[in-house]
Each structure stands twice: as structure tokens, then as C-alpha cells.
Design an enzyme around this catalytic site. Sequence first.
Site, PDB file in Angstrom:
ATOM      1  N   ARG A  21       0.827  -1.219   0.000  1.00 14.02           N
ATOM      2  CA  ARG A  21       0.000   0.000   0.000  1.00 14.02           C
ATOM      3  C   ARG A  21       0.857   1.263   0.000  1.00 14.02           C
ATOM      4  O   ARG A  21       0.584   2.202  -0.746  1.00 14.02           O
ATOM      5  CB  ARG A  21      -0.946   0.015   1.199  1.00 14.02           C
ATOM      6  CG  ARG A  21      -2.053  -1.021   1.111  1.00 14.02           C
ATOM      7  CD  ARG A  21      -2.921  -1.005   2.352  1.00 14.02           C
ATOM      8  NE  ARG A  21      -2.080  -1.274   3.515  1.00 14.02           N
ATOM      9  CZ  ARG A  21      -2.390  -0.947   4.765  1.00 14.02           C
ATOM     10  NH1 ARG A  21      -3.528  -0.327   5.031  1.00 14.02           N
ATOM     11  NH2 ARG A  21      -1.582  -1.234   5.764  1.00 14.02           N
ATOM     12  N   ASN A  39      -6.146  -2.615   2.157  1.00 15.11           N
ATOM     13  CA  ASN A  39      -6.126  -4.065   2.296  1.00 15.11           C
ATOM     14  C   ASN A  39      -7.553  -4.568   2.436  1.00 15.11           C
ATOM     15  O   ASN A  39      -8.393  -3.907   3.048  1.00 15.11           O
ATOM     16  CB  ASN A  39      -5.343  -4.484   3.544  1.00 15.11           C
ATOM     17  CG  ASN A  39      -3.851  -4.370   3.372  1.00 15.11           C
ATOM     18  OD1 ASN A  39      -3.339  -4.313   2.259  1.00 15.11           O
ATOM     19  ND2 ASN A  39      -3.137  -4.335   4.484  1.00 15.11           N
TER      20      ASN A  39
END
Length: 92
Positions: A21, A39
Site C-alpha cells: 500500500r 487491504n
Amino acid sequence: MSDRIRAHVYVSGRVQGVYYRANTRDTARERDIDGWVRNLDDGRVEAVFEGPREAVESMVGWCHTGSPKARVESVDAAYDDPEGVDGFEIRR
């Protein structure tokens, strides 16, 4: 700005716990792409990219490799009209 597009992307593989990320956010910001990344509970990463067609397509291509420690198995992307997202963030 009719050359702007939106890509909604799901990335599968070893993509959580490997800075995927953060690397996605940093790469998107470097390329002036708006959107977000997060996520999912099933182990995938979900992302939205908005920007010029070439930049967004390049970002989707980047997702196939991602962060250095990631092991990407698949990238599924759907393209649509942009919704006007501003900036790029990691969602939790």
C-alpha cells in the site's frame, strides 16, 4: 478533461505485510494519480486510480510487480469514467 479515466483494481498474491500500500501511494503520487488503496480481509489489495489515461494504465501495469517484497499472482482491473477523487490516500 476527457482524457482522464478511472481504474478499479484488485491485486492478489503476497501483497499484505510487504509495504504494497505504501509503495502504491508513493508511486501514484509521483505519477500525479489520484485515488486510494486498502487491504481487504481476504488478503487482496484494492485500489482506485484516477488520472490521465497513460498514467493510469502505467500504474495498473506497475501493480503487477508492486513493492519489492510482494509476490503478485493476479491483477484485475476495470475501467470507468472518473468520479473526481482528489489526492491519493491509504484507506484502512
